[in-house]
Motif scaffolding. Structure first.
Motif, PDB file in Angstrom:
ATOM      1  N   GLU A  86      24.539  -2.083  17.914  1.00  0.00           N
ATOM      2  CA  GLU A  86      24.197  -0.778  17.766  1.00  0.00           C
ATOM      3  C   GLU A  86      22.877  -0.103  17.779  1.00  0.00           C
ATOM      4  OE1 GLU A  86      26.872   1.168  15.186  1.00  0.00           O
ATOM      5  OE2 GLU A  86      28.894   0.636  16.231  1.00  0.00           O
ATOM      6  N   GLY A  87      22.268  -1.082  16.627  1.00  0.00           N
ATOM      7  CA  GLY A  87      21.009  -1.001  16.223  1.00  0.00           C
ATOM      8  C   GLY A  87      20.064  -1.514  17.393  1.00  0.00           C
ATOM      9  N   VAL A  88      20.113  -2.461  17.864  1.00  0.00           N
ATOM     10  CA  VAL A  88      19.155  -2.983  18.830  1.00  0.00           C
ATOM     11  C   VAL A  88      19.206  -2.051  20.156  1.00  0.00           C
ATOM     12  CG1 VAL A  88      18.862  -4.875  20.763  1.00  0.00           C
ATOM     13  CG2 VAL A  88      19.358  -5.457  18.132  1.00  0.00           C
ATOM     14  N   ALA A  89      20.516  -1.439  20.626  1.00  0.00           N
ATOM     15  CA  ALA A  89      20.623  -0.656  21.652  1.00  0.00           C
ATOM     16  C   ALA A  89      19.806   0.712  21.255  1.00  0.00           C
ATOM     17  CB  ALA A  89      22.101  -0.295  21.876  1.00  0.00           C
ATOM     18  N   ARG A  90      20.146   0.940  19.917  1.00  0.00           N
ATOM     19  CA  ARG A  90      19.217   2.129  19.788  1.00  0.00           C
ATOM     20  C   ARG A  90      17.738   2.081  19.905  1.00  0.00           C
ATOM     21  NH1 ARG A  90      18.913   5.154  13.839  1.00  0.00           N
ATOM     22  NH2 ARG A  90      17.272   6.497  14.369  1.00  0.00           N
ATOM     23  N   VAL A  91      17.253   1.013  19.662  1.00  0.00           N
ATOM     24  CA  VAL A  91      15.977   0.594  19.542  1.00  0.00           C
ATOM     25  C   VAL A  91      15.435   0.567  20.920  1.00  0.00           C
ATOM     26  CG1 VAL A  91      14.117  -1.166  19.108  1.00  0.00           C
ATOM     27  CG2 VAL A  91      15.888  -0.935  17.273  1.00  0.00           C
ATOM     28  N   GLU A  92      15.925  -0.222  21.759  1.00  0.00           N
ATOM     29  CA  GLU A  92      15.662   0.231  23.274  1.00  0.00           C
ATOM     30  C   GLU A  92      15.513   1.582  23.802  1.00  0.00           C
ATOM     31  OE1 GLU A  92      16.665  -3.316  25.894  1.00  0.00           O
ATOM     32  OE2 GLU A  92      15.269  -4.316  24.339  1.00  0.00           O
ATOM     33  N   GLU A  93      16.686   2.227  23.377  1.00  0.00           N
ATOM     34  CA  GLU A  93      16.905   3.386  23.925  1.00  0.00           C
ATOM     35  C   GLU A  93      15.641   4.595  23.580  1.00  0.00           C
ATOM     36  OE1 GLU A  93      20.592   5.239  22.504  1.00  0.00           O
ATOM     37  OE2 GLU A  93      21.591   3.793  23.791  1.00  0.00           O
ATOM     38  N   GLU A  94      15.439   4.365  22.335  1.00  0.00           N
ATOM     39  CA  GLU A  94      14.216   4.974  21.749  1.00  0.00           C
ATOM     40  C   GLU A  94      12.729   4.641  21.904  1.00  0.00           C
ATOM     41  OE1 GLU A  94      14.661   6.202  17.566  1.00  0.00           O
ATOM     42  OE2 GLU A  94      16.978   6.562  17.815  1.00  0.00           O
ATOM     43  N   ALA A  95      12.629   3.274  22.181  1.00  0.00           N
ATOM     44  CA  ALA A  95      11.132   2.440  22.286  1.00  0.00           C
ATOM     45  C   ALA A  95      10.804   1.808  23.323  1.00  0.00           C
ATOM     46  CB  ALA A  95      11.197   1.873  20.857  1.00  0.00           C
ATOM     47  N   GLY A  96      11.962   1.973  24.195  1.00  0.00           N
ATOM     48  CA  GLY A  96      11.890   0.778  25.332  1.00  0.00           C
ATOM     49  C   GLY A  96      12.372  -0.561  25.141  1.00  0.00           C
ATOM     50  N   PRO A  97      12.336  -1.489  26.242  1.00  0.00           N
ATOM     51  CA  PRO A  97      12.383  -2.949  26.087  1.00  0.00           C
ATOM     52  C   PRO A  97      11.684  -3.553  24.896  1.00  0.00           C
ATOM     53  CG  PRO A  97      12.147  -2.166  28.445  1.00  0.00           C
ATOM     54  CD  PRO A  97      11.695  -1.080  27.329  1.00  0.00           C
ATOM     55  N   ILE A  98      12.452  -4.247  24.022  1.00  0.00           N
ATOM     56  CA  ILE A  98      11.780  -5.077  23.037  1.00  0.00           C
ATOM     57  C   ILE A  98      11.175  -6.405  23.725  1.00  0.00           C
ATOM     58  CG2 ILE A  98      12.297  -6.373  21.135  1.00  0.00           C
ATOM     59  CD1 ILE A  98      14.796  -4.557  20.609  1.00  0.00           C
ATOM     60  N   GLY A  99       9.897  -6.324  23.680  1.00  0.00           N
ATOM     61  CA  GLY A  99       9.093  -7.374  24.034  1.00  0.00           C
ATOM     62  C   GLY A  99       8.870  -8.632  22.972  1.00  0.00           C
ATOM     63  N   VAL A 100       8.643  -8.054  21.701  1.00  0.00           N
ATOM     64  CA  VAL A 100       8.546  -9.066  20.597  1.00  0.00           C
ATOM     65  C   VAL A 100       9.490  -8.535  19.434  1.00  0.00           C
ATOM     66  CG1 VAL A 100       7.057  -9.545  18.802  1.00  0.00           C
ATOM     67  CG2 VAL A 100       6.064  -9.305  21.210  1.00  0.00           C
ATOM     68  N   LEU A 101      10.240  -9.842  19.051  1.00  0.00           N
ATOM     69  CA  LEU A 101      10.911  -9.501  17.930  1.00  0.00           C
ATOM     70  C   LEU A 101      10.626 -10.481  16.704  1.00  0.00           C
ATOM     71  CD1 LEU A 101      13.643  -8.980  16.257  1.00  0.00           C
ATOM     72  CD2 LEU A 101      14.845 -11.024  17.524  1.00  0.00           C
ATOM     73  N   VAL A 102      10.236 -10.046  15.621  1.00  0.00           N
ATOM     74  CA  VAL A 102      10.049 -10.811  14.374  1.00  0.00           C
ATOM     75  C   VAL A 102      11.098 -10.727  13.434  1.00  0.00           C
ATOM     76  CG1 VAL A 102       8.387 -11.014  12.416  1.00  0.00           C
ATOM     77  CG2 VAL A 102       7.489 -10.022  14.765  1.00  0.00           C
ATOM     78  N   ASN A 103      11.960 -11.777  13.074  1.00  0.00           N
ATOM     79  CA  ASN A 103      12.993 -12.065  12.369  1.00  0.00           C
ATOM     80  C   ASN A 103      12.200 -12.345  10.969  1.00  0.00           C
ATOM     81  OD1 ASN A 103      15.591 -11.396  13.581  1.00  0.00           O
ATOM     82  ND2 ASN A 103      15.392 -13.397  14.568  1.00  0.00           N
ATOM     83  N   ASN A 104      12.167 -11.198  10.089  1.00  0.00           N
ATOM     84  CA  ASN A 104      11.490 -11.598   8.802  1.00  0.00           C
ATOM     85  C   ASN A 104      12.436 -11.219   7.561  1.00  0.00           C
ATOM     86  OD1 ASN A 104       9.110 -11.376   6.758  1.00  0.00           O
ATOM     87  ND2 ASN A 104       9.909  -9.297   6.474  1.00  0.00           N
TER      88      ASN A 104
END
Length: 265
Positions: A86-104
């Protein structure tokens, strides 16, 4: 903004987990300075919103806003697969396609092995390793059809070496190193680069007790060829390299940013 077009990541949407403070917040700030739209993530909505406001009102935030960049905060629990979807879907809805993921996202608990509580073992595994798998898998499912993407896991000096009292932590960070290599093997054919950064001993909010311990601090300085603790800004250069087209043929690697500690006895 960049000295060479290979390092240009302006306009890219970057999701940084565990970014309400410390290393994650510093990495998010570096991506914002590079012209990215930055999405902060953590479990605590109030702490996350405070971090978002801090970045948005910084000089880098103001410059990013002028150039069309944004800072967003999307809280979710990376150890919960459903919440991650759900969170990743929301990120792409609000900010566009994720080009960089930092798993911190990460945590530490120091205690002798023979006294280490079961619940802390499971908590370390979930926070340090399972979250990177869940978030990385979900983001990669969206990157793969686009044929590109950068995933950067934040490993540790303890992905290679350890010391007494942190065995479970080292186990999770060693696992994260191998998760990085395995993700490379599975995802590189889809155009996705998966690498890791391995910080050494850094002066952060979470290490203040160690920094204040003069005996331990002296050991760190003496054991590190650079002769000092790391500053969180020391990690930004490696991040920008791994996030940019400059590293398009770098895959499955761990870049240790440790002042040389892994190189000496």
């Amino acid at each position: 903004m960049t000295s060479h077009p290979l390092f240009d990541i302006s306009g890219t949407t970057a999701l940084v987990t565990g970014s309400s403070r410390g290393i994650g917040l510093a990495l998010a700030h570096g991506l914002l300075e590079a012209g990215c739209t930055v999405v902060l993530n953590a479990r605590d909505p109030q702490r996350l919103e405070a971090a978002r406001e801090q970045l948005e009102t910084s000089e880098a935030g103001r410059r990013a806003a002028d150039a069309g960049g944004r800072v967003l905060a999307v809280p979710f629990d990376g150890t919960d697969a459903g919440a991650v979807r759900e969170g990743v879907a929301r990120v792409e809805e609000e900010a566009g396609p994720i080009g960089v993921l930092v798993n911190n996202t990460g945590m530490q608990h120091r205690q002798p092995l023979l006294e280490f509580p079961d619940e802390k073992w499971h908590q370390l595994l979930a926070t340090n390793l399972t979250s990177a798998f869940f978030v990385g898998r979900e983001v990669a499912r969206r990157m793969a059809p686009r044929g590109r993407g950068k995933i950067i896991n934040i490993a540790s000096l303890q992905s290679e070496v350890t010391r007494p009292g942190i065995t479970p932590y080292a186990a999770t960070k060693g696992g994260l190193k191998m998760l990085t290599k395995g993700m490379c093997a599975d995802l590189a054919p889809s155009g996705i680069c998966v690498n890791a950064i391995g910080p050494g001993y850094f002066d952060t909010e979470l290490t203040q007790a160690l920094v204040a311990d003069e005996q331990f601090s002296a050991w760190v300085r003496g054991r590190t060829p650079a002769g000092r603790w790391g500053d969180v800004r020391d990690l930004v250069g490696a991040l920008l390299f791994l996030a940019s087209p400059a590293s398009d043929f770098v895959n499955g690697q761990v870049v240790y940013v440790d002042g040389g500690m892994t190189c000496v006895l």
